[in-house]
Each structure stands twice: as structure tokens, then as C-alpha cells.
Scaffold this motif. Structure first.
Motif, mmCIF file in Angstrom:
data_model
loop_
_atom_site.group_PDB
_atom_site.id
_atom_site.type_symbol
_atom_site.label_atom_id
_atom_site.label_comp_id
_atom_site.label_asym_id
_atom_site.label_seq_id
_atom_site.Cartn_x
_atom_site.Cartn_y
_atom_site.Cartn_z
ATOM 1 N N ILE A 125 16.904 -17.779 -81.735
ATOM 2 C CA ILE A 125 17.624 -16.527 -81.379
ATOM 3 C C ILE A 125 17.049 -15.336 -81.939
ATOM 4 O O ILE A 125 16.375 -15.280 -83.011
ATOM 5 C CB ILE A 125 19.377 -16.714 -81.991
ATOM 6 N N GLN A 126 17.213 -14.421 -81.204
ATOM 7 C CA GLN A 126 16.489 -12.947 -81.570
ATOM 8 C C GLN A 126 17.572 -12.089 -82.321
ATOM 9 O O GLN A 126 18.758 -11.953 -81.837
ATOM 10 C CB GLN A 126 16.230 -12.257 -80.315
ATOM 11 N N LEU A 127 17.064 -11.512 -83.508
ATOM 12 C CA LEU A 127 17.992 -11.066 -84.526
ATOM 13 C C LEU A 127 17.267 -9.531 -84.869
ATOM 14 O O LEU A 127 15.923 -9.381 -84.863
ATOM 15 C CB LEU A 127 18.106 -11.713 -85.801
ATOM 16 N N GLU A 128 17.857 -8.635 -85.524
ATOM 17 C CA GLU A 128 17.560 -7.675 -86.039
ATOM 18 C C GLU A 128 17.827 -7.652 -87.562
ATOM 19 O O GLU A 128 19.175 -7.843 -87.770
ATOM 20 C CB GLU A 128 17.962 -6.227 -85.525
ATOM 21 N N ALA A 129 17.056 -7.454 -88.391
ATOM 22 C CA ALA A 129 17.213 -7.584 -89.863
ATOM 23 C C ALA A 129 16.332 -6.871 -90.745
ATOM 24 O O ALA A 129 15.439 -6.527 -90.228
ATOM 25 C CB ALA A 129 17.292 -9.214 -90.175
ATOM 26 N N GLU A 130 16.657 -6.685 -91.999
ATOM 27 C CA GLU A 130 15.823 -5.893 -92.878
ATOM 28 C C GLU A 130 14.522 -6.826 -92.969
ATOM 29 O O GLU A 130 14.579 -8.103 -93.206
ATOM 30 C CB GLU A 130 16.594 -5.701 -94.015
ATOM 31 N N ALA A 131 13.359 -6.284 -93.218
ATOM 32 C CA ALA A 131 12.205 -6.987 -93.296
ATOM 33 C C ALA A 131 12.281 -7.888 -94.477
ATOM 34 O O ALA A 131 11.624 -8.928 -94.324
ATOM 35 C CB ALA A 131 11.042 -6.133 -93.274
ATOM 36 N N THR A 132 13.015 -7.536 -95.665
ATOM 37 C CA THR A 132 12.936 -8.240 -96.763
ATOM 38 C C THR A 132 14.094 -9.229 -96.964
ATOM 39 O O THR A 132 14.297 -10.064 -97.841
ATOM 40 C CB THR A 132 13.029 -7.485 -98.042
#
Length: 223
Positions: A125-132
């Protein structure tokens, strides 16, 4: 969590240079992003392989380059199909706190009810999340799920700070009734009939002989 890897700036290019790097148990890599020119690097082979295993598909590395540290997100990994060693890695430069778009694998947990068939319709699934704070995977609990159960993207439990970038109605997991051998055979026969395929008599004879041998074996066992 990011892992620290000491990198060397690469000045040699081409297939010959890449082969020499790999023979030295090192990996050629490139870091793209943030409007800067690509940075061509050489990474230690074993340390990099272990970092990618720990971090999963979206491993985050702290690359030490000429005394400076660059946070880099793994985007593409090339692996030799036979020897299974790393051939090349593409990274994207990121900053702490920056939001990134990633593909995260679905991980099924538990066992569905007996005589059911579990089909993973969407494996990532495609997510947007903080890089860390990129999750290694998204857990989907199917423990005791009965036939007819459907789990959609909207049903997923996402880590705090993550945003779904997928249609909420996307089917992730589908639990159906397991078909019996007789039902599968009937379905196959219907499909063959629709396609105009006729079984040879030899095929039928083999099936009948197999059935007779099975019956004989069972009868001998009972005796």
C-alpha cells in the motif's frame, strides 16, 4: 531508525569500475534528490546488506560522506539473481521530519477459519509518512476470519503520522470458501467445455484406473 554507513565518493564509472568495486566486497550507489547533483558512492558490502535486511524495503541509512552525514532513503536495489549479492543501490536524499511517499508491504497475522481460502488482493500500500518513521510493514489481522470476510484499505490500522494514499475502497484481503476437489473438477470441466476442449479417452481411462487403484489400496488396508 536509520543505520550509519561510512561511504566513499566514487570517481570511477562504467562496467569495469563496477566489477572492481564488487570484487572488493563493496557496492556502487547513487544518492539523488533535493535539487543537488547525484552523489556517486561506494558502500561496504556486508554492512550495507545487513542494514537493508534490518530496514526492509524502505531502509533509511545515515551515509557518512567526507565527514558529513546525509540521510538517505532506499528506492531501488539491484541484486544478482544467481549470486544474490548487491549490484547497485539508488537512494533519495531526505531530511528529518520530511514527509515521503513509500510503498509498504502488507503482512498477514493469524489464521482464518477452517476450510477458507485467504487471498491477498493488494500486497503493498502507498503511504505518506515521516522519513524517520516509515513502518516496515502494515499488519492485517485475519485470525478466525470467516468466508465472506473482506478487508479494505479503509479498515487498515496505520501508524501514527502515516496517511493512506490509496483509494479507501481498495480490496486488500479477501477470504472465500475453500473449494472441494469435486467442485474444482466440475469447474475445470465447465471451463474446458466453454473453450471447446474435449478430453481424450486415454485421459478418462487414466482417471478411472487411478480411482480403481485407490479403491483397491483402501480395501487392502482395511483387510
Amino acid at each position: 531508525m536509520s543505520e550509519k554507513i561510512k561511504a566513499e565518493v566514487r570517481t570511477e564509472f562504467g562496467k569495469g569500475a563496477a566489477r572492481r568495486i564488487r570484487r572488493a566486497d563493496k557496492v556502487p550507489a547513487v544518492v539523488y534528490g533535493h535539487g543537488n547533483d547525484p552523489i556517486h558512492l561506494t558502500l561496504p558490502g556486508h554492512e550495507t546488506m545487513m542494514a537493508l535486511k534490518h530496514g526492509g524495503a524502505n531502509a533509511l541509512l545515515d551515509l557518512e560522506i567526507d565527514g558529513k552525514t546525509q540521510l538517505a532513503l532506499t528506492k531501488q536495489v539491484q541484486i544478482d539473481p544467481i549470486k544474490r549479492h548487491l549490484e547497485h543501490i539508488d537512494f533519495v536524499a531526505v531530511k528529518r521530519g520530511e514527509k515521503v511517499t513509500v510503498e509498504v508491504p502488507v503482512h498477514l497475522v493469524g489464521d482464518a477459519a477452517r476450510e477458507t481460502l485467504v487471498v491477498t488482493e493488494t500486497s503493498t500500500i502507498q503511504l505518506e509518512a515521516e522519513a524517520t518513521h516509515i513502518p516496515e510493514h502494515i499488519k492485517v489481522n485475519i485470525e478466525g476470519a470467516e468466508a465472506g470476510t473482506q478487508i479494505h484499505a479503509s479498515d487498515l490500522t496505520l501508524p501514527s503520522g502515516s496517511t493512506l494514499l490509496l483509494d479507501p475502497e481498495t480490496l486488500i484481503v479477501n477470504v472465500t470458501q475453500q473449494q472441494s476437489a469435486e467442485a474444482l473438477e466440475a469447474e475445470l470441466g465447465e471451463a474446458e467445455a466453454e473453450a471447446g476442449i474435449e478430453r481424450d479417452e486415454t485421459d478418462k481411462d487414466v482417471d478411472e484406473v487411478g480411482a480403481e487403484e485407490t479403491e483397491s489400496t483402501e480395501a487392502a488396508t482395511e483387510e
